[in-house]
Write a protein that holds these residues in place. Structure first.
Motif, PDB file in Angstrom:
ATOM      1  N   ASP A  72       0.798  -1.224   0.000  1.00  0.00           N
ATOM      2  CA  ASP A  72       0.000   0.000   0.000  1.00  0.00           C
ATOM      3  C   ASP A  72       0.837   1.283   0.000  1.00  0.00           C
ATOM      4  N   PRO A  73       1.865   1.369  -0.858  1.00  0.00           N
ATOM      5  CA  PRO A  73       2.635   2.614  -0.947  1.00  0.00           C
ATOM      6  C   PRO A  73       1.742   3.762  -1.412  1.00  0.00           C
ATOM      7  N   ALA A  74       2.033   4.940  -0.900  1.00  0.00           N
ATOM      8  CA  ALA A  74       1.192   6.107  -1.192  1.00  0.00           C
ATOM      9  C   ALA A  74       1.987   7.385  -1.006  1.00  0.00           C
ATOM     10  N   ALA A  75       1.478   8.459  -1.607  1.00  0.00           N
ATOM     11  CA  ALA A  75       2.081   9.786  -1.462  1.00  0.00           C
ATOM     12  C   ALA A  75       0.988  10.792  -1.106  1.00  0.00           C
ATOM     13  N   ILE A  76       1.288  11.638  -0.122  1.00  0.00           N
ATOM     14  CA  ILE A  76       0.351  12.638   0.383  1.00  0.00           C
ATOM     15  C   ILE A  76       1.038  13.997   0.368  1.00  0.00           C
ATOM     16  N   PHE A  77       0.356  15.037  -0.063  1.00  0.00           N
ATOM     17  CA  PHE A  77       0.880  16.395   0.044  1.00  0.00           C
ATOM     18  C   PHE A  77      -0.054  17.198   0.944  1.00  0.00           C
ATOM     19  N   THR A  78       0.524  17.882   1.920  1.00  0.00           N
ATOM     20  CA  THR A  78      -0.253  18.803   2.740  1.00  0.00           C
ATOM     21  C   THR A  78       0.312  20.206   2.583  1.00  0.00           C
ATOM     22  N   SER A  79      -0.570  21.172   2.796  1.00  0.00           N
ATOM     23  CA  SER A  79      -0.160  22.580   2.788  1.00  0.00           C
ATOM     24  C   SER A  79      -0.978  23.292   3.845  1.00  0.00           C
ATOM     25  N   ASP A 127      -3.222  23.768   6.726  1.00  0.00           N
ATOM     26  CA  ASP A 127      -4.156  22.857   7.390  1.00  0.00           C
ATOM     27  C   ASP A 127      -4.979  22.055   6.397  1.00  0.00           C
ATOM     28  N   ARG A 128      -4.445  21.867   5.203  1.00  0.00           N
ATOM     29  CA  ARG A 128      -5.200  21.151   4.181  1.00  0.00           C
ATOM     30  C   ARG A 128      -4.393  19.991   3.600  1.00  0.00           C
ATOM     31  N   VAL A 129      -5.101  18.884   3.355  1.00  0.00           N
ATOM     32  CA  VAL A 129      -4.556  17.814   2.528  1.00  0.00           C
ATOM     33  C   VAL A 129      -4.900  18.182   1.095  1.00  0.00           C
ATOM     34  N   VAL A 130      -3.888  18.396   0.251  1.00  0.00           N
ATOM     35  CA  VAL A 130      -4.139  18.938  -1.083  1.00  0.00           C
ATOM     36  C   VAL A 130      -3.967  17.900  -2.191  1.00  0.00           C
ATOM     37  N   PHE A 131      -3.322  16.784  -1.895  1.00  0.00           N
ATOM     38  CA  PHE A 131      -3.197  15.696  -2.872  1.00  0.00           C
ATOM     39  C   PHE A 131      -2.920  14.405  -2.123  1.00  0.00           C
ATOM     40  N   ALA A 132      -3.494  13.314  -2.627  1.00  0.00           N
ATOM     41  CA  ALA A 132      -3.229  11.996  -2.038  1.00  0.00           C
ATOM     42  C   ALA A 132      -3.525  10.934  -3.079  1.00  0.00           C
ATOM     43  N   SER A 133      -2.617   9.975  -3.195  1.00  0.00           N
ATOM     44  CA  SER A 133      -2.808   8.911  -4.177  1.00  0.00           C
ATOM     45  C   SER A 133      -2.054   7.666  -3.746  1.00  0.00           C
ATOM     46  N   ALA A 177       4.981  12.032  -8.575  1.00  0.00           N
ATOM     47  CA  ALA A 177       4.987  12.811  -9.816  1.00  0.00           C
ATOM     48  C   ALA A 177       3.590  13.329 -10.141  1.00  0.00           C
ATOM     49  N   ALA A 178       2.567  12.494  -9.910  1.00  0.00           N
ATOM     50  CA  ALA A 178       1.198  12.924 -10.161  1.00  0.00           C
ATOM     51  C   ALA A 178       0.806  14.081  -9.246  1.00  0.00           C
ATOM     52  N   GLY A 179       1.274  14.028  -7.997  1.00  0.00           N
ATOM     53  CA  GLY A 179       0.989  15.118  -7.068  1.00  0.00           C
ATOM     54  C   GLY A 179       1.641  16.420  -7.493  1.00  0.00           C
ATOM     55  N   LEU A 180       2.903  16.347  -7.887  1.00  0.00           N
ATOM     56  CA  LEU A 180       3.596  17.556  -8.351  1.00  0.00           C
ATOM     57  C   LEU A 180       2.882  18.160  -9.550  1.00  0.00           C
ATOM     58  N   ALA A 181       2.487  17.302 -10.503  1.00  0.00           N
ATOM     59  CA  ALA A 181       1.839  17.796 -11.712  1.00  0.00           C
ATOM     60  C   ALA A 181       0.465  18.385 -11.410  1.00  0.00           C
ATOM     61  N   THR A 182      -0.299  17.710 -10.549  1.00  0.00           N
ATOM     62  CA  THR A 182      -1.644  18.185 -10.228  1.00  0.00           C
ATOM     63  C   THR A 182      -1.594  19.521  -9.494  1.00  0.00           C
ATOM     64  N   LEU A 183      -0.620  19.672  -8.606  1.00  0.00           N
ATOM     65  CA  LEU A 183      -0.501  20.893  -7.811  1.00  0.00           C
ATOM     66  C   LEU A 183       0.294  21.980  -8.521  1.00  0.00           C
ATOM     67  N   VAL A 243      -7.093  19.161  10.338  1.00  0.00           N
ATOM     68  CA  VAL A 243      -6.977  19.493   8.920  1.00  0.00           C
ATOM     69  C   VAL A 243      -8.355  19.567   8.271  1.00  0.00           C
ATOM     70  N   SER A 244      -8.385  20.234   7.117  1.00  0.00           N
ATOM     71  CA  SER A 244      -9.586  20.243   6.291  1.00  0.00           C
ATOM     72  C   SER A 244      -9.624  18.934   5.513  1.00  0.00           C
ATOM     73  N   TYR A 245     -10.685  18.148   5.732  1.00  0.00           N
ATOM     74  CA  TYR A 245     -10.741  16.793   5.187  1.00  0.00           C
ATOM     75  C   TYR A 245     -12.177  16.519   4.742  1.00  0.00           C
ATOM     76  N   GLU A 246     -12.725  17.427   3.938  1.00  0.00           N
ATOM     77  CA  GLU A 246     -14.137  17.349   3.589  1.00  0.00           C
ATOM     78  C   GLU A 246     -14.413  16.335   2.495  1.00  0.00           C
ATOM     79  N   SER A 247     -13.413  16.039   1.673  1.00  0.00           N
ATOM     80  CA  SER A 247     -13.614  15.129   0.554  1.00  0.00           C
ATOM     81  C   SER A 247     -12.354  14.300   0.350  1.00  0.00           C
ATOM     82  N   LEU A 248     -12.537  13.074  -0.146  1.00  0.00           N
ATOM     83  CA  LEU A 248     -11.390  12.236  -0.477  1.00  0.00           C
ATOM     84  C   LEU A 248     -11.042  12.322  -1.963  1.00  0.00           C
ATOM     85  N   ALA A 249     -11.642  13.242  -2.690  1.00  0.00           N
ATOM     86  CA  ALA A 249     -11.298  13.452  -4.106  1.00  0.00           C
ATOM     87  C   ALA A 249     -10.003  14.246  -4.167  1.00  0.00           C
TER      88      ALA A 249
END
Length: 577
Positions: free
Chosen positions: A20-27, A29-35, A56-62, A365-371
């Motif tokens: 279950d490897p994963a990458a998360i970006f926070t900024s 008080d927000r989670v801004v990317f997760a995959s 890489a997907a997180g960098l590109a999306t953000l 943190v702001s965690y209103e959606s998992l999208a």
């Protein structure tokens, strides 16, 4: 751009959780990317794969670069692994042993340096300057539960296979701080218990535990099995797997399932089922016993934790809490005033917890959606569909709702992909929930999985309390991580998404704010049928990850002859037959 982002990782390499490897970006008080990496490499749970594509997907999306990352956080502490390999038998282990031994400290320091090098090597030379921070695995899980909940104070329960040392732990979250209360060693692991049961039933451990949960209600209480298990596996009224687990540990805390199955079979009198073999009545009875035992054990630990903290707000994380039936039982405990289950309770969630710990600020943190994943550009979908017998029209919720009511099955893609194991209206398959035959149909011709596996309803949030029962009043279940009892008046009307044996369902409550198109579609379906729900399952087939890219979506749609409709944002594609 200043260095304001924190990258949380579950690396999947160098002993830092191989699955279950994963990458998360926070900024802030927000989670801004997760995959999760499995979505990109297309291998379920992506064992041993470094999550470089997710990064890489997180960098590109953000729209950021490696230089914008302030630090890298990992939800596993390699320095604690040394102690694993010091353990030659369970009698030599003591989780309370002082950790001041100089030799142990040196070895731990070396392991952290090796792990840091492995993380930087996996990411690439552009990350060589960023600090890599390691946090104990269960602390990361506890952080993911506490800081994503709405609780200023909480009793926190973490239950999984094993972290570095512990299998279950109790925490107290208060004023933004986490305090460890109790730890349970690996030979008391409820995660290992359920994994052994999963293997005994011919399924894949660490992957198919949900199948055991779904199978359990088909079983019944077996007095003879209960008596034997109580005699062989209980001590002072509590489950005791010390001999089975400790005799099956290899290479630190790795579990030898062949050995564990032999010992479990000797204790229970049940012959393990071979993969692919038809289900036997004893398999159903064994699944029933295992689920009931898991619930009893975890509920007792939760009650003990609430007594210790004096706090009736309960937050949970760890892979065991992907069991939605268990979470439903925890929520309804008389001792529990409010409940939160981390929707990404598995080890991908440890990356989230590590990133939250690395912030340094003790705020939620702001965690209103998992999208939180990647979007799918409509032009990519259109290009891949070129030449296919497809017509395109604009999204009209009433027209589509009428087609679903007439039996159409729909591939549904909206915005960014979801983080975690559930499709929550962004990479979903939707259908009419009213007929019991729809679950058989979707299982057989779309998902191609076992017929007895149940489906879930996506429900208008404002109607949740009408359809489901909870002692807490309004039913708020946006993450499909808790089981609820369906009110009797609705069980026949929701026959396609209610478990056939126990009257339960795992709802996904939909608000207009978080998923406006899905809310509009369900609203129109409700106007037509008087049923404010749709069947919702993930867009994938058996043993595949949920679709991620435009290519994944189009391939799934074109290879699914029984799915005539694909919706991508506000575009509707119809197969011409």
């Amino acid at each position: 751009m200043s260095k304001t982002f924190i990258l949380g990782l579950n690396p999947g390499v160098a002993g830092l959780n191989y699955h279950d490897p994963a990458a998360i970006f926070t900024s802030g008080d927000r989670v801004v990317f997760a995959s999760e990496e499995e979505r990109h490499c297309r291998v379920k749970h992506a064992p041993g794969v470094f999550p470089l594509t997710s990064v890489a997907a997180g960098l590109a999306t953000l729209g950021i670069q490696a230089d914008d990352i302030a630090s890298i956080a990992v939800g596993h502490d390699p320095g604690l692994w040394v102690k694993r390999f010091q353990v030659s038998s369970r009698q030599s282990e003591s989780t309370s042993e002082p950790r001041s031994d100089e030799k142990w400290k040196r070895l731990a320091s070396v392991d952290r340096l090796r792990a840091t090098a492995a993380v930087v090597e996996g990411l690439g030379r552009h990350y060589a300057g960023q600090p890599v921070l390691f946090y104990p695995h269960h602390e990361a899980h506890a952080a993911s539960a506490y800081y994503c909940s709405a609780f200023s104070e909480a009793t926190i329960l973490v239950c999984d296979g094993v972290g570095e040392l512990s299998s279950t732990s109790l925490w107290h979250g208060r004023n933004g701080e986490l305090s460890l209360l109790l730890e349970y060693p690996v030979w008391e692991s409820l995660g290992y218990f359920f994994a052994i049961v999963t293997s005994m039933l011919g399924f894949s451990p660490w992957s198919d535990e949900g199948k055991v949960m779904g199978l359990a209600p088909y079983g019944r209480f077996d007095h003879e099995l209960e008596e034997r298990c109580n005699r062989e596996l209980l001590r002072d009224g509590r489950l005791n797997l010390t001999e089975i687990i400790s005799s099956s540990l290899r290479n630190g805390y790795e579990l030898d399932f062949a050995q564990a199955k032999l010992l479990m079979a000797a204790s229970t009198g049940i012959c393990p089922r071979e993969a692919g073999q038809g289900l036997r009545s004893v398999d159903q009875a064994f699944a029933f016993w295992a689920q009931a035992t898991l619930e009893r054990e975890v509920l007792q630990i939760a009650e003990d934790g609430i007594k210790l903290t004096g706090c009736a707000n309960l937050a949970v994380a760890g892979g065991v809490h992907l069991n939605c039936k268990l979470n439903g039982r925890l929520r309804e405990l008389p001792e529990v005033a409010a409940f939160f289950a981390q929707p990404v309770s598995g080890d991908a969630g440890s990356a989230l917890g590590a990133a939250l710990l690395a912030r340094g600020t003790k705020i939620h943190v702001s965690y209103e959606s998992l999208a939180l994943g990647t979007p799918i550009p409509i032009d990519q979908v259109e290009k891949l569909l070129e030449g296919a017998p497809i017509i395109k029209r604009e999204f009209c919720p009433r027209q589509l709702a009428m087609e679903v009511a007439d039996g159409a099955i729909v591939c549904w893609v909206q915005g960014r992909s979801e983080f975690g194991p559930r499709a929550l209206g962004h990479r979903s398959i939707l259908a009419d929930p009213r007929s019991p035959s729809i679950s058989d149909r979707v299982n057989e011709v779309v998902k191609r999985r076992e017929q007895w596996r149940p489906f879930c309803p996506s429900v208008l949030a404002e109607r949740g309390q009408d359809l489901f029962f909870s002692k807490h009043g309004p039913v708020v279940s946006p993450y499909m991580i808790e089981s609820f009892q369906v009110r009797p008046a609705w069980r026949q009307l929701l026959a396609g998404v209610v478990h056939r044996c126990d009257g339960s369902a795992r709802p996904h409550t939909v608000t207009r704010q978080n998923n406006p198109r899905l809310h509009d579609l369900i609203s129109c379906f409700s106007d037509i049928t008087k049923v404010p729900a749709l069947l919702n399952t993930s867009m994938n087939t058996k043993d595949e990850p949920i679709v991620e890219t435009a290519y994944d979506v189009v391939e799934f749609f074109l290879k699914s002859p029984h799915v005539p409709v694909l919706v991508v944002d506000d575009a509707v594609f119809i197969k011409v037959t």
